[in-house]
Design a protein around this motif. Structure first.
Motif, PDB file in Angstrom:
ATOM      1  N   PHE A 211       0.835  -1.195   0.000  1.00 21.21           N
ATOM      2  CA  PHE A 211       0.000   0.000   0.000  1.00 21.21           C
ATOM      3  C   PHE A 211       0.872   1.248   0.000  1.00 21.21           C
ATOM      4  CE2 PHE A 211       0.528  -0.803   4.582  1.00 21.21           C
ATOM      5  CZ  PHE A 211       0.728   0.468   5.109  1.00 21.21           C
ATOM      6  N   SER A 212       0.257   2.363  -0.340  1.00 16.74           N
ATOM      7  CA  SER A 212       0.912   3.663  -0.407  1.00 16.74           C
ATOM      8  C   SER A 212       2.092   3.694  -1.377  1.00 16.74           C
ATOM      9  CB  SER A 212       1.364   4.116   0.993  1.00 16.74           C
ATOM     10  OG  SER A 212       1.556   5.510   1.047  1.00 16.74           O
ATOM     11  N   PRO A 213       1.929   3.183  -2.610  1.00  7.42           N
ATOM     12  CA  PRO A 213       3.036   3.242  -3.569  1.00  7.42           C
ATOM     13  C   PRO A 213       3.402   4.670  -3.970  1.00  7.42           C
ATOM     14  CG  PRO A 213       1.012   2.598  -4.669  1.00  7.42           C
ATOM     15  CD  PRO A 213       0.718   2.571  -3.192  1.00  7.42           C
ATOM     16  N   LEU A 214       2.494   5.613  -3.713  1.00  4.88           N
ATOM     17  CA  LEU A 214       2.751   7.011  -4.045  1.00  4.88           C
ATOM     18  C   LEU A 214       3.128   7.823  -2.807  1.00  4.88           C
ATOM     19  CD1 LEU A 214      -0.216   7.614  -6.532  1.00  4.88           C
ATOM     20  CD2 LEU A 214       2.131   6.911  -7.036  1.00  4.88           C
ATOM     21  N   ALA A 215       3.464   7.135  -1.708  1.00  4.70           N
ATOM     22  CA  ALA A 215       3.854   7.813  -0.466  1.00  4.70           C
ATOM     23  C   ALA A 215       2.801   8.842  -0.055  1.00  4.70           C
ATOM     24  CB  ALA A 215       5.234   8.463  -0.602  1.00  4.70           C
TER      25      ALA A 215
END
Length: 338
Positions: A211-215
């Motif tokens: 999850f949160s690959p785009l920070a």
């Protein structure tokens, strides 16, 4: 769409997973989508071949499960979908309405299934590691839920590697079902899980969903989004110069490629052979298409160096280290991209 087995299990999931934290009720967070706003995104994901849907009881305090599954019942076929939900975070002021006690887990699975309007969930996941409940109690409860048919598999999320090792030891000693999935945070700006968790899960045959690959959005070059202006976790986790420098590098690589920064950041995650599936918390069908494009984006060695050169170690991001960060110093540029 690409499909892979989740770890050593026989369960096949799409390499993109619909993340649903942004779907539910605006009473919970101002950036949440209601059912009408969520349906086009979910429909588009299913049309593109996604079969993996990630939920949690905590999202919109239950409303997320209702909203997403209302849509899925209208437009999807249950047997074609792999649906996961999570348990652990407080659902009310009741002292027992949180954590991973047998009482809360049993109450929570029934409440989740009722909200979802479904007989079972494919993967029932611990949202974190509960340090106040004996691991034996937690894993015995999850084992009984699988045996009862209310869940097909179990999974875990966001914990230290030694804590996962403790869970596996208890499962093996008692003949309990083992988790098949570890959901963790991984992106260009947060890579600490590469040290131990990723290789440990690969060794143990546990699948990895990210999850949160785009920070939390900083790698999209859009720091003025509604979420980034209202979600304090973004500032807490990524408000350091190294994270900002990494976002600049993502933008440089994207500019050279002629694509969006989001596509490059997502491609970096998907290029990792240890990652089975990546969660996509899209706010539009166009944002979801960025992740689809990332599936086919193969990064060069120079591009990878530029994306990674600013990274230096930091504190783990989890429930036990909230707010703790360390100074990070970047390496010098090496390629023409910089």
């Amino acid at each position: 769409m690409q499909y892979v087995n989740l770890g050593n299990s026989g369960l096949k999931v799409s390499r993109l997973c619909v993340g649903t934290m942004n779907m539910g009720s605006k009473d919970w967070k101002p950036w949440i989508f209601n059912e009408k706003e969520s349906e086009p995104i979910i429909r588009h994901a299913l049309d593109m071949g996604v079969n993996f849907i990630d939920l949690a009881d905590f999202y919109s305090v239950g409303a997320g499960e209702e909203v997403v599954c209302n849509v899925l019942r209208r437009i999807g076929r249950r047997d074609d979908l792999v649906i996961t939900t999570k348990v652990g975070y407080a659902m009310s002021d009741d002292i027992n309405a949180q954590g991973h006690s047998r009482k809360h887990i049993f109450n929570s699975i029934d409440a989740s299934l009722k909200r979802m309007g479904m007989d079972y969930v494919d993967i029932y996941m611990l949202h974190f590691f509960d340090t106040q409940t004996p691991v034996e109690e937690t894993m015995s409860a999850l084992n009984d839920i699988v045996r009862s048919g209310k869940a097909r598999y179990i999974g875990v999320s966001t914990m230290n590697t030694w804590q996962l090792a403790k869970i596996l030891q208890v499962c093996d000693q008692n003949g309990f079902v083992r988790p098949i999935n570890m959901q963790l945070q991984l992106n260009c700006a947060y890579r600490e899980e590469e040290r131990e968790m990723l290789p440990f899960c690969q060794d143990q045959g546990i699948g990895i969903s990210v999850f949160s690959p785009l920070a939390r959005g900083i790698l999209t070059s859009d720091l003025q989004s509604n979420r980034n202006q209202t979600d304090f976790f973004t500032q807490e986790m990524y408000n350091d110069q190294a994270s900002k420098d990494i976002s600049y590098s993502v933008a440089k690589v994207a500019d050279a490629r002629g694509c969006s920064p989001a596509q490059i950041a997502q491609a970096w995650v998907l290029n990792n052979s240890q990652v089975n599936s990546m969660l996509v918390g899209a706010d539009s069908t166009a944002q979801f298409d960025s992740a689809l494009a990332a599936l086919e984006t193969k990064l060069t060695s120079d591009e990878i160096f530029e994306l990674e050169r600013n990274y230096t170690p930091c504190d783990l991001i989890n429930d036990y280290t909230s707010g703790k960060r360390i100074p990070r110093t970047a390496r010098a540029a090496k390629s023409d991209i910089a």
